[in-house]
Design a protein around this motif. Sequence first.
Motif, mmCIF file in Angstrom:
data_model
loop_
_atom_site.group_PDB
_atom_site.id
_atom_site.type_symbol
_atom_site.label_atom_id
_atom_site.label_comp_id
_atom_site.label_asym_id
_atom_site.label_seq_id
_atom_site.Cartn_x
_atom_site.Cartn_y
_atom_site.Cartn_z
ATOM 1 N N LEU A 170 0.800 -1.230 0.000
ATOM 2 C CA LEU A 170 0.000 0.000 0.000
ATOM 3 C C LEU A 170 0.835 1.284 0.000
ATOM 4 C CD1 LEU A 170 -3.108 -0.836 2.230
ATOM 5 C CD2 LEU A 170 -2.893 -0.851 -0.256
ATOM 6 N N PRO A 171 1.854 1.401 0.872
ATOM 7 C CA PRO A 171 2.660 2.628 0.826
ATOM 8 C C PRO A 171 3.348 2.834 -0.523
ATOM 9 C CG PRO A 171 3.066 1.431 2.857
ATOM 10 C CD PRO A 171 2.277 0.507 1.968
ATOM 11 N N ILE A 172 3.736 1.728 -1.156
ATOM 12 C CA ILE A 172 4.435 1.832 -2.442
ATOM 13 C C ILE A 172 3.486 2.260 -3.549
ATOM 14 C CG2 ILE A 172 5.647 0.520 -4.232
ATOM 15 C CD1 ILE A 172 6.914 -1.143 -2.012
ATOM 16 N N ILE A 173 2.305 1.624 -3.588
ATOM 17 C CA ILE A 173 1.380 1.915 -4.676
ATOM 18 C C ILE A 173 0.731 3.297 -4.524
ATOM 19 C CG2 ILE A 173 -0.733 0.925 -3.697
ATOM 20 C CD1 ILE A 173 -1.170 -0.331 -6.534
ATOM 21 N N THR A 174 0.579 3.762 -3.284
ATOM 22 C CA THR A 174 -0.007 5.093 -3.067
ATOM 23 C C THR A 174 1.051 6.188 -3.037
ATOM 24 O OG1 THR A 174 0.127 4.909 -0.656
ATOM 25 C CG2 THR A 174 -1.906 4.135 -1.707
ATOM 26 N N LEU A 175 2.307 5.782 -2.930
ATOM 27 C CA LEU A 175 3.422 6.736 -2.772
ATOM 28 C C LEU A 175 3.223 7.630 -1.556
ATOM 29 C CD1 LEU A 175 4.053 7.724 -6.513
ATOM 30 C CD2 LEU A 175 5.229 5.995 -5.146
ATOM 31 N N GLN A 176 2.538 7.075 -0.549
ATOM 32 C CA GLN A 176 2.308 7.770 0.729
ATOM 33 C C GLN A 176 1.510 9.063 0.549
ATOM 34 O OE1 GLN A 176 2.903 5.720 3.200
ATOM 35 N NE2 GLN A 176 4.834 6.300 4.108
ATOM 36 N N ILE A 177 0.621 9.096 -0.434
ATOM 37 C CA ILE A 177 -0.140 10.319 -0.708
ATOM 38 C C ILE A 177 -0.993 10.728 0.488
ATOM 39 C CG2 ILE A 177 -2.165 9.144 -1.680
ATOM 40 C CD1 ILE A 177 -0.608 12.382 -3.069
ATOM 41 N N GLU A 178 -1.426 9.760 1.309
ATOM 42 C CA GLU A 178 -2.264 10.093 2.464
ATOM 43 C C GLU A 178 -1.490 10.919 3.488
ATOM 44 O OE1 GLU A 178 -0.165 6.357 3.618
ATOM 45 O OE2 GLU A 178 -1.147 7.120 1.805
ATOM 46 N N GLN A 179 -0.170 10.664 3.600
ATOM 47 C CA GLN A 179 0.656 11.452 4.517
ATOM 48 C C GLN A 179 0.806 12.884 4.018
ATOM 49 O OE1 GLN A 179 1.578 10.352 7.437
ATOM 50 N NE2 GLN A 179 0.770 8.299 7.034
ATOM 51 N N ALA A 180 0.934 13.023 2.713
ATOM 52 C CA ALA A 180 1.033 14.363 2.124
ATOM 53 C C ALA A 180 -0.290 15.105 2.278
ATOM 54 C CB ALA A 180 1.405 14.256 0.650
ATOM 55 N N THR A 181 -1.401 14.390 2.134
ATOM 56 C CA THR A 181 -2.724 15.006 2.291
ATOM 57 C C THR A 181 -2.870 15.589 3.687
ATOM 58 O OG1 THR A 181 -3.669 13.417 0.719
ATOM 59 C CG2 THR A 181 -5.202 14.609 2.129
ATOM 60 N N PHE A 182 -2.490 14.811 4.693
ATOM 61 C CA PHE A 182 -2.533 15.289 6.075
ATOM 62 C C PHE A 182 -1.639 16.508 6.255
ATOM 63 C CE2 PHE A 182 0.119 14.993 9.977
ATOM 64 C CZ PHE A 182 -0.789 15.570 10.853
ATOM 65 N N ARG A 183 -0.407 16.411 5.765
ATOM 66 C CA ARG A 183 0.569 17.488 5.963
ATOM 67 C C ARG A 183 0.131 18.791 5.305
ATOM 68 N NH1 ARG A 183 2.716 21.157 6.943
ATOM 69 N NH2 ARG A 183 4.899 21.697 7.276
ATOM 70 N N PHE A 184 -0.467 18.701 4.105
ATOM 71 C CA PHE A 184 -0.880 19.905 3.401
ATOM 72 C C PHE A 184 -2.149 20.510 4.010
ATOM 73 C CE2 PHE A 184 2.359 18.669 0.664
ATOM 74 C CZ PHE A 184 2.540 19.556 -0.384
ATOM 75 N N LEU A 185 -3.044 19.659 4.502
ATOM 76 C CA LEU A 185 -4.298 20.153 5.056
ATOM 77 C C LEU A 185 -4.107 20.936 6.353
ATOM 78 C CD1 LEU A 185 -6.821 17.210 4.489
ATOM 79 C CD2 LEU A 185 -6.906 19.484 3.463
ATOM 80 N N ILE A 186 -3.161 20.527 7.180
ATOM 81 C CA ILE A 186 -3.025 21.185 8.487
ATOM 82 C C ILE A 186 -2.510 22.620 8.367
ATOM 83 C CG2 ILE A 186 -2.675 19.043 9.765
ATOM 84 C CD1 ILE A 186 0.315 19.610 9.784
ATOM 85 N N ASP A 187 -1.986 22.988 7.195
ATOM 86 C CA ASP A 187 -1.425 24.329 7.023
ATOM 87 C C ASP A 187 -2.374 25.299 6.333
ATOM 88 O OD1 ASP A 187 0.948 23.850 8.301
ATOM 89 O OD2 ASP A 187 2.026 23.255 6.498
ATOM 90 N N ILE A 188 -3.574 24.844 5.947
ATOM 91 C CA ILE A 188 -4.483 25.726 5.214
ATOM 92 C C ILE A 188 -5.801 25.871 5.966
ATOM 93 C CG2 ILE A 188 -3.484 25.341 2.935
ATOM 94 C CD1 ILE A 188 -5.481 23.206 2.412
ATOM 95 N N ASP A 189 -6.474 27.003 5.746
ATOM 96 C CA ASP A 189 -7.697 27.304 6.475
ATOM 97 C C ASP A 189 -8.912 27.506 5.570
ATOM 98 O OD1 ASP A 189 -6.481 27.334 9.068
ATOM 99 O OD2 ASP A 189 -5.582 29.259 8.538
ATOM 100 N N THR A 190 -8.705 27.904 4.319
ATOM 101 C CA THR A 190 -9.840 28.206 3.454
ATOM 102 C C THR A 190 -10.443 26.932 2.860
ATOM 103 O OG1 THR A 190 -8.497 28.458 1.448
ATOM 104 C CG2 THR A 190 -8.766 30.404 2.848
ATOM 105 N N ILE A 191 -11.763 26.943 2.678
ATOM 106 C CA ILE A 191 -12.453 25.793 2.098
ATOM 107 C C ILE A 191 -11.957 25.530 0.675
ATOM 108 C CG2 ILE A 191 -14.702 24.967 1.290
ATOM 109 C CD1 ILE A 191 -15.976 26.291 3.675
ATOM 110 N N LYS A 192 -11.674 26.576 -0.060
ATOM 111 C CA LYS A 192 -11.214 26.437 -1.441
ATOM 112 C C LYS A 192 -9.904 25.656 -1.506
ATOM 113 C CE LYS A 192 -9.971 29.083 -5.574
ATOM 114 N NZ LYS A 192 -9.824 30.436 -6.160
ATOM 115 N N GLU A 193 -8.954 25.997 -0.643
ATOM 116 C CA GLU A 193 -7.668 25.317 -0.625
ATOM 117 C C GLU A 193 -7.801 23.881 -0.116
ATOM 118 O OE1 GLU A 193 -4.534 26.290 -1.730
ATOM 119 O OE2 GLU A 193 -5.810 27.787 -2.710
ATOM 120 N N LYS A 194 -8.651 23.694 0.886
ATOM 121 C CA LYS A 194 -8.883 22.349 1.402
ATOM 122 C C LYS A 194 -9.504 21.462 0.322
ATOM 123 C CE LYS A 194 -9.414 23.627 6.273
ATOM 124 N NZ LYS A 194 -10.351 23.757 7.427
#
Length: 233
Positions: free
Chosen positions: A55-79
């Motif tokens: 799973l980590p290989i096939i997803t390229l850990q995209i879920e970790q990047a999703t978490f990391r990018f979401l915690i830094d933004i506040d607007t609904i548009k960016e989310k």
Amino acid sequence: MSREKKLILSTIILGFGTVLPKIATFLILPILTSYLTKIEYGTYDLVITSLSFILPIITLQIEQATFRFLIDIDTIKEKAKIVTTSSVYVIIVSLIMYLIGSIALNGFSFWSKQLILIFAVNNLLYKFILQINRGLKQLRIYSTMTLINSLLNVLMIILFVWKLRLGFMGLLISLNISIVLAIVFGLLYGGIHKYLLISSFNKYSLKEMLVYSIPLLPNSISWWIVGLSVSDE
């Protein structure tokens, strides 16, 4: 609530979500070893171990990047841009994994193969939705998802494996029911649909997320090797 209290509460909630699956594994182990044959239990162990590597290989850990990018933004548009973009990627990856798995699992019966593949896709979606809710700072939903999955996992295995004696098929049914209900809860109560707008898909955001997540792969593989080594001792 003060910042310190919020930090303590968040740590407790996240810890709760981390410990629950381990407790569930401990509780179901006696049932699995007693009511599955050696071949069935070995197959189950192989499926779980393989998925933790694949799973980590096939997803390229995209879920970790999703978490990391979401915690830094506040607007609904960016989310919406992050959630939609990563969701499209995950859906495509899930389909590819299902198709490849359909060919690779030729040695299994039709229904066993389908249930394994469905569980693999569900596992991917579960981890992804967990990280979305975590990134949206919905930690109670994050922990409740793990609670639902863990608790139902134990109850379903008691029903299908212990009571109904359905063996490996019963185990696969149990795993899929518990994880699907956890996914549905995470989607509905997390309000993730508000951030799913096809117009928000952005290939440049996808590239940025993958640039962040791909370097995490060696660490994930290292932990898999360590876990495999410990389990073999």
